[in-house]
Design an enzyme around this catalytic site. Structure first.
Site, short mmCIF file in Angstrom:
data_model
loop_
_atom_site.label_atom_id
_atom_site.label_comp_id
_atom_site.label_asym_id
_atom_site.label_seq_id
_atom_site.Cartn_x
_atom_site.Cartn_y
_atom_site.Cartn_z
N ASP A 189 -48.61 87.94 -39.94
CA ASP A 189 -48.83 88.45 -41.09
C ASP A 189 -50.05 88.35 -41.65
O ASP A 189 -50.86 87.17 -41.50
CB ASP A 189 -47.88 87.93 -42.20
CG ASP A 189 -47.69 88.55 -43.66
OD1 ASP A 189 -47.56 89.75 -43.49
OD2 ASP A 189 -48.19 87.65 -44.33
N GLU A 239 -51.16 92.42 -37.91
CA GLU A 239 -51.28 93.07 -39.27
C GLU A 239 -52.29 93.41 -39.63
O GLU A 239 -52.83 92.33 -40.23
CB GLU A 239 -50.10 92.87 -40.25
CG GLU A 239 -50.18 93.63 -41.42
CD GLU A 239 -49.67 92.88 -42.91
OE1 GLU A 239 -49.08 93.63 -43.53
OE2 GLU A 239 -49.66 91.60 -42.91
#
Length: 456
Positions: A189, A239
């Site tokens: 993330d 990401e």
């Protein structure tokens, strides 16, 4: 091995996948009970959203312990059972790890608020600057002692300071914890947001952004890669938003294995070919393949962005392109944005509605299943070439199979023998907003394969 280069992945947003105990929140036993759906779909890997202890200020992305399981979702025993069941079905599990921030209730941050040495693990300043939160408003919150701490997301998610060695060492432990339990890799993330300008410069005063995708992240990514490479066949997927060239620079040797191609997910209909071509060219320069994304828990539903007809056509194109392809749960059912409100600070609740297990739409699901099966049988590993450019037509070939998408307003011709299509054909014409896979010539066995013998 590099199984991930042309894998089909599936993103499980756990809270909305399947609820096993009636509390209204999806959980690990619920996922276990519906692993057969993913196996039947034909995917290779399953990325699971965070299931770690959390106050749920940001749907589990505010974590108090990165190496445990929140009772809301189950237990570590449930994780072990899930890993074993997935392995028997030929599914690899991908853990969602969150290195940019912790929960404000994390023991580190609570100690930092008390003035302990843990404060060096976060970003505290005497005065805030003008940085803004991704969720709106200032990115700084004042503490009772007058200091300010940084949070690029909600105030309940203080950013970690990656110049502090304790932070890097602890994240190494987190990676190894889940890889040791049998996970095949990690989705990382906010992988491009970890490094901050050492002087906290204003956004407008620097050629390089002061807190997004800074060059200092390279050393962090290389450290992660070293951990992943100590395990057989593991993958790190980042990401990161950015241009194809920037994404390519992040998957060079020794860095991340893959980075999601979000520009493909949000590309306007009329620019699909340009978007795909730019990604393939940029990644090809570093001997990599794109990681295509159809949807995401952070983006409006693909069927809501394009309409169902175009969404199915784009899925068929995606599965034919070279590289890996990721499905967000429910896209294979044609799900659209829902009118729900769970209090998500990013306003993304409508993208995260629960799976409708009581009424699975047959047509989209059948199209997806057949496409994934045919992809593995005829397309994976085959060379790629664009076919001659035609007005309002996107067309390319993988070996002896062509993929043609009609982006215009009138039916168009297509070459070869139809193998699969996203919607009904009109005789030997391809209607608007429809994609078809065809066999070129007669050298491929599929050309003589009866329709009733093709995967359903």
């Amino acid at each position: 091995m590099t199984w991930w280069r042309e894998a089909v992945g599936y993103h499980v947003y756990l809270r909305g996948y399947r609820d096993s105990d009636g509390d209204g929140i999806g959980d690990l036993p619920g996922l276990l009970s519906r692993l057969d759906h993913l196996s039947d779909l034909g995917v290779d890997a399953v990325w699971i959203s965070p299931f770690y202890p959390s106050p749920q200020a940001d749907s589990g992305y505010d974590i108090t312990d990165h190496r445990a399981v929140d009772p809301l979702y189950g237990s570590l025993s449930d994780v072990d059972i899930l890993v074993d069941a997935a392995r028997r079905l030929g599914l690899r599990l991908i853990a969602d790890v969150v290195p940019n921030h912790t929960s404000a209730e994390h023991p580190w941050f609570q100690a930092a608020l008390r003035g302990g040495p843990e404060r060096a693990r976060y970003h505290f300043r005497a005065e805030p600057n003008g940085w803004e939160s991704m969720f709106g408003g200032p990115a700084w919150t004042q503490t009772p002692d007058g200091q300010w701490y940084l949070h690029l997301f909600s105030p309940q998610q203080p950013d970690l300071n990656w110049t502090n060695p304790d932070v890097a060492d602890d994240f190494d432990q987190t990676l190894r914890f889940w890889l040791d339990r049998g996970f095949a890799g990690v989705r990382i993330d906010v992988a491009g947001g970890l490094a901050k300008h050492p002087d906290y410069a204003d956004v407008d005063s620097q050629a390089i952004h002061p807190h997004w995708d800074r060059p200092e992240t390279e050393a962090i990514h290389r450290r992660w890669r070293a951990v992943l490479d100590s395990y057989d066949d593991s993958v790190a997927i980042g990401e990161l938003w950015g241009s194809p060239d920037r994404i390519a620079s992040r998957v060079t040797a020794g860095r991340l294995h893959q980075v999601f191609q979000f520009d493909w997910a949000v590309a306007p209909w009329e620019f699909l070919q340009d978007t795909a071509a730019q990604a393939i060219e940029a990644l090809g320069k570093v001997s990599a393949l794109p990681t295509w994304v159809l949807g995401s828990h952070d983006l409006p539903r693909v069927a809501s962005r394009y309409g169902l007809r175009r969404a199915l056509a784009k899925a068929l194109v995606t599965f034919a392109l070279p590289g890996s392809a990721w499905i967000y749960q429910g896209d294979e059912l044609g799900m659209e944005n829902a009118e729900v409100d769970y209090g998500d600070p990013g306003g993304r609740d409508g993208f995260r509605a629960p799976m409708p297990w009581h009424s699975l739409p047959a047509e989209p699901l059948t199209m997806y299943r057949k496409a994934i099966a045919l992809r593995k049988r005829f397309l994976v590993g085959q060379p790629f070439d664009w076919l001659p450019e035609r007005r309002d037509v996107l067309a390319f070939r993988r070996g002896d199979v062509a993929c043609v998408l009609n982006t215009g307003q009138q039916p168009v011709t297509f070459p070869g023998y139809p193998l699969h299509h996203s919607g009904p054909l009109v005789g030997d014409l391809l209607p608007p907003d429809t994609a078809v896979w065809t066999v070129l010539g007669t050298s491929t066995s599929a050309a003589s394969l009866p329709e009733d013998r093709l995967p359903e």
